[in-house]
Design a protein around this motif. Sequence first.
Motif, short mmCIF file in Angstrom:
data_model
loop_
_atom_site.label_atom_id
_atom_site.label_comp_id
_atom_site.label_asym_id
_atom_site.label_seq_id
_atom_site.Cartn_x
_atom_site.Cartn_y
_atom_site.Cartn_z
N ARG A 1 4.19 -1.69 -18.50
CA ARG A 1 5.58 -1.25 -18.62
C ARG A 1 5.75 0.14 -18.02
O ARG A 1 6.73 0.40 -17.31
CB ARG A 1 6.01 -1.25 -20.09
N GLU A 2 4.78 1.03 -18.24
CA GLU A 2 4.84 2.37 -17.66
C GLU A 2 4.78 2.32 -16.14
O GLU A 2 5.48 3.06 -15.46
CB GLU A 2 3.70 3.23 -18.21
N LEU A 3 3.93 1.45 -15.60
CA LEU A 3 3.83 1.29 -14.15
C LEU A 3 5.15 0.81 -13.56
O LEU A 3 5.65 1.36 -12.59
CB LEU A 3 2.71 0.31 -13.78
N THR A 4 5.71 -0.23 -14.15
CA THR A 4 6.94 -0.80 -13.58
C THR A 4 8.17 0.04 -13.86
O THR A 4 9.22 -0.19 -13.27
CB THR A 4 7.16 -2.25 -14.06
N ALA A 5 8.06 1.02 -14.75
CA ALA A 5 9.18 1.95 -14.97
C ALA A 5 9.29 2.94 -13.82
O ALA A 5 10.35 3.53 -13.61
CB ALA A 5 9.01 2.69 -16.30
N LEU A 6 8.22 3.10 -13.05
CA LEU A 6 8.25 3.99 -11.88
C LEU A 6 8.79 3.21 -10.69
O LEU A 6 8.39 2.05 -10.47
CB LEU A 6 6.83 4.48 -11.56
N PRO A 7 9.70 3.79 -9.91
CA PRO A 7 10.24 3.05 -8.76
C PRO A 7 9.15 2.51 -7.82
O PRO A 7 9.19 1.35 -7.42
CB PRO A 7 11.14 4.07 -8.06
N ASP A 8 8.17 3.36 -7.47
CA ASP A 8 7.09 2.88 -6.59
C ASP A 8 6.24 1.82 -7.27
O ASP A 8 5.74 0.90 -6.63
CB ASP A 8 6.21 4.04 -6.13
N GLY A 9 6.06 1.94 -8.58
CA GLY A 9 5.28 0.94 -9.32
C GLY A 9 5.97 -0.41 -9.32
O GLY A 9 5.34 -1.44 -9.04
N ALA A 10 7.26 -0.42 -9.60
CA ALA A 10 8.01 -1.69 -9.58
C ALA A 10 8.04 -2.25 -8.17
O ALA A 10 7.89 -3.47 -7.97
CB ALA A 10 9.43 -1.47 -10.11
N GLY A 11 8.21 -1.39 -7.18
CA GLY A 11 8.22 -1.83 -5.79
C GLY A 11 6.89 -2.42 -5.37
O GLY A 11 6.83 -3.42 -4.66
N ALA A 12 5.79 -1.81 -5.81
CA ALA A 12 4.46 -2.32 -5.48
C ALA A 12 4.24 -3.69 -6.10
O ALA A 12 3.73 -4.61 -5.45
CB ALA A 12 3.38 -1.34 -5.94
N VAL A 13 4.63 -3.84 -7.35
CA VAL A 13 4.49 -5.15 -8.01
C VAL A 13 5.33 -6.18 -7.26
O VAL A 13 4.87 -7.30 -7.01
CB VAL A 13 4.88 -5.07 -9.50
N TRP A 14 6.53 -5.82 -6.86
CA TRP A 14 7.40 -6.73 -6.11
C TRP A 14 6.76 -7.13 -4.79
O TRP A 14 6.74 -8.32 -4.44
CB TRP A 14 8.75 -6.07 -5.88
N ALA A 15 6.23 -6.17 -4.04
CA ALA A 15 5.60 -6.48 -2.75
C ALA A 15 4.40 -7.39 -2.95
O ALA A 15 4.16 -8.30 -2.15
CB ALA A 15 5.20 -5.20 -2.03
N GLN A 16 3.64 -7.17 -4.02
CA GLN A 16 2.50 -8.04 -4.31
C GLN A 16 2.98 -9.46 -4.60
O GLN A 16 2.41 -10.43 -4.09
CB GLN A 16 1.71 -7.50 -5.50
N LEU B 1 0.82 -1.21 0.00
CA LEU B 1 0.00 0.00 0.00
C LEU B 1 0.86 1.26 0.00
O LEU B 1 0.55 2.23 -0.71
CB LEU B 1 -0.94 0.01 1.20
N ALA B 2 1.93 1.26 0.80
CA ALA B 2 2.81 2.42 0.85
C ALA B 2 3.44 2.71 -0.51
O ALA B 2 3.68 3.87 -0.85
CB ALA B 2 3.90 2.21 1.90
N LEU B 3 3.67 1.67 -1.28
CA LEU B 3 4.26 1.85 -2.61
C LEU B 3 3.21 2.10 -3.68
O LEU B 3 3.45 2.84 -4.63
CB LEU B 3 5.10 0.62 -2.97
N ALA B 4 2.04 1.49 -3.54
CA ALA B 4 1.01 1.57 -4.57
C ALA B 4 0.23 2.88 -4.54
O ALA B 4 -0.16 3.38 -5.60
CB ALA B 4 0.05 0.39 -4.43
N ILE B 5 -0.02 3.41 -3.36
CA ILE B 5 -0.84 4.62 -3.28
C ILE B 5 -0.25 5.79 -4.07
O ILE B 5 -0.98 6.46 -4.82
CB ILE B 5 -1.13 4.98 -1.80
N PRO B 6 1.06 6.05 -3.99
CA PRO B 6 1.60 7.18 -4.77
C PRO B 6 1.48 7.00 -6.30
O PRO B 6 1.50 7.99 -7.03
CB PRO B 6 3.08 7.24 -4.37
N VAL B 7 1.36 5.77 -6.76
CA VAL B 7 1.25 5.53 -8.20
C VAL B 7 -0.11 4.94 -8.56
O VAL B 7 -0.27 4.27 -9.58
CB VAL B 7 2.39 4.60 -8.70
N PHE B 8 -1.11 5.22 -7.73
CA PHE B 8 -2.42 4.60 -7.94
C PHE B 8 -3.01 4.88 -9.32
O PHE B 8 -3.57 3.96 -9.94
CB PHE B 8 -3.40 5.00 -6.83
#
Length: 156
Positions: free
Chosen positions: A70-85, A47-54
């Motif tokens: 690809r655009e989501l995972t190019a963002l640091p928070d986006g890639a981090g959110a996918v990783w945490a998921q 959530l901490a990573l996903a909310i900023p790139v919601f």
Amino acid sequence: MTGFLFELSFFLAAPVWLLMIFAPAWGPTARIAGSPLTVVPVLFVYLALAIPVFPELWTAVSSPDLGSFRELTALPDGAGAVWAQVIAWDLLIGQWMYREGRRLEIPALLMGPLLVLTILLSPFGLLVFLGLRAVRARRAGPRPPAGGPVRRQARR
């Protein structure tokens, strides 16, 4: 901060993995691995990573295509959110595998490496486990009712 949260997601899941791999017969391991709440700390990191790139996350999941993902995972928070998921869902899969392995009496020396494979490459680990489970279940006989005790049938 994103790098810290990225690493934290794995470190929050690691103790459960370590228990299932190195202390599978220890009483608390079964209780811990039986709880879906083990993923809650990782989901808070998500959530901490996903909310900023919601907005980007919503676009990627509501109209999935490779470009928006690809655009989501190019963002640091986006890639981090996918990783945490991925870490959270892999842990749930690993916990299910651990419980099924115990129910089917798959030896810990076989389950340990299989759980390690699942940590690293969960689709491969899950596929191997599903094959092993099918073989063991066939040998074990009928499956007990969900939530019921495991009962051995007498061989004739």
